[in-house]
Design an enzyme around this catalytic site. Structure first.
Site, PDB file in Angstrom:
ATOM      1  N   LYS A 188      60.268 -32.842  39.440  1.00  0.00           N
ATOM      2  CA  LYS A 188      59.416 -32.390  38.675  1.00  0.00           C
ATOM      3  C   LYS A 188      58.401 -31.119  37.975  1.00  0.00           C
ATOM      4  O   LYS A 188      58.770 -30.928  37.141  1.00  0.00           O
ATOM      5  CB  LYS A 188      57.646 -34.084  39.236  1.00  0.00           C
ATOM      6  CG  LYS A 188      58.232 -35.417  39.262  1.00  0.00           C
ATOM      7  CD  LYS A 188      57.091 -35.431  39.806  1.00  0.00           C
ATOM      8  CE  LYS A 188      57.144 -37.158  39.763  1.00  0.00           C
ATOM      9  NZ  LYS A 188      56.516 -37.987  40.277  1.00  0.00           N
ATOM     10  N   ASP A 199      52.846 -39.866  35.160  1.00  0.00           N
ATOM     11  CA  ASP A 199      51.335 -39.796  36.529  1.00  0.00           C
ATOM     12  C   ASP A 199      49.866 -39.793  36.324  1.00  0.00           C
ATOM     13  O   ASP A 199      49.762 -40.537  36.959  1.00  0.00           O
ATOM     14  CB  ASP A 199      51.772 -39.145  37.959  1.00  0.00           C
ATOM     15  CG  ASP A 199      53.297 -39.373  37.727  1.00  0.00           C
ATOM     16  OD1 ASP A 199      54.115 -40.255  37.650  1.00  0.00           O
ATOM     17  OD2 ASP A 199      53.945 -38.373  38.636  1.00  0.00           O
TER      18      ASP A 199
END
Ligand code: ATR
Length: 287
Positions: A71, A107
């Site tokens: 990420k 997220d």
């Protein structure tokens, strides 16, 4: 699912990737919407990440999710990153827009949507303790700031990590009147702090190992919401202790579903079928 010459490819880059529930959840959504897409797991070794990202362009892949451990590392290989992804320093979604790769962090809004939809909790004006100072904490704090939380206390084992985030976020959100403080984990047993907090969220990975941060739940307000971002087990040791003390809890499943839903919406511009996505996961979460 029928794959044709026109089928568009989306997927997930991770290492390992075999444990990921996203292919199941996303293909269920694609099927329910009747879209001509397929979502595929790609196991990408860290040293192959740049080549894999270039492969998105070369193969005309519509987009991918990016999971552990890529990420953060993926950001330099993208053409662009949205504000949240830049601030958080991590992207979990890439969109291939005519050959330009754009990074997003879903997220962060995924957690906020779960707070709102699953727990009826609006962060606006609230006082919140975030436990942990890793990538997950950064995403959640960005979401809480964007939605006008009034005070955030970051409690972390390594105080320097929390302090670094405090400095960065204070600068980024200087136009907002939000207070951000850092604290050692021992503060989680201090009734003076706990009694006035509206939400405590555990972003550490401790729940995966059957452990929990040590919080004196008896000193929290009876109205507090206790949340954990780990979704398996559904009730982590942290949430179990909170429930035993009579507190309301929110597990990590909603965040998993909403981050995926927002990613799917970015790739397809279609509204994601939340219930279908949730139902597709149930057999895998209860066994
Ligand atoms: P992620 O990107 O998923 O958030 P991470 O960057 O490894 O993962 O961060 C994990 C967080 O959990 C960190 O805040 C870590 O604390 P440190 O900053 O002190 O390392 C916290 N954490 C993990 N295991 C822990 C433990 N046993 N006790 C206390 N905190 C723990």
């Amino acid at each position: 699912m029928k794959v044709t010459g026109e089928t568009k490819v989306i997927g997930i880059f991770g290492y390992p990737v075999s444990h990921s529930l996203s292919p199941l959840m996303q293909n269920a959504a694609i099927e329910a919407l009747g879209l001509n897409y397929i979502y595929i797991p790609f196991e990408v070794k860290p040293e192959e990440l740049e080549r894999a990202v270039n492969g998105i362009r070369a193969l005309g892949i519509t987009g991918v999710n990016v999971t552990v451990p890529h990420k953060e590392a993926v950001i330099p290989f993208l053409d662009e990153a949205d504000e949240d992804a830049k601030l958080i320093g991590a992207a979990n979604t890439i969109l291939n827009k005519n050959g330009r790769l754009i990074g997003y962090n879903t997220d962060s809004p995924g957690y906020i949507r779960s707070l709102r939809e699953d727990a009826g909790f609006d962060p606006k004006g609230k006082s919140i303790i975030v436990i942990g100072a890793g990538g997950a904490a950064m995403g959640i704090i960005a979401g809480l700031f964007s939605h006008d939380a009034s005070e955030i206390i970051m409690a972390n084992r390594t105080i320097e990590k929390a302090e670094q985030i405090r400095v960065n976020y204070t600068e980024r959100y200087r136009h907002k009147s939000i207070q951000i403080k850092t604290a050692p984990l021992s503060y989680l047993k201090d009734p003076r702090i706990l009694s006035s907090v509206d939400l405590i969220v555990n972003t550490t990975s401790m729940g995966l190992e059957g452990m929990a941060p040590d919080v004196d739940f008896a000193s929290t307000s009876p109205h507090v919401l206790i949340s954990d971002i780990v979704y398996k087990p559904a009730v982590t040791p942290f949430l179990k202790q909170a429930q035993d003390a009579g507190r309301k809890t929110l597990g990590g499943l909603g965040m998993l579903i909403y981050q995926g839903a927002i990613s799917l919406e970015i790739w397809t511009s279609q509204k994601a079928p939340i219930d279908v996505m949730k139902n597709s996961l149930m057999p895998f979460l209860t066994r």
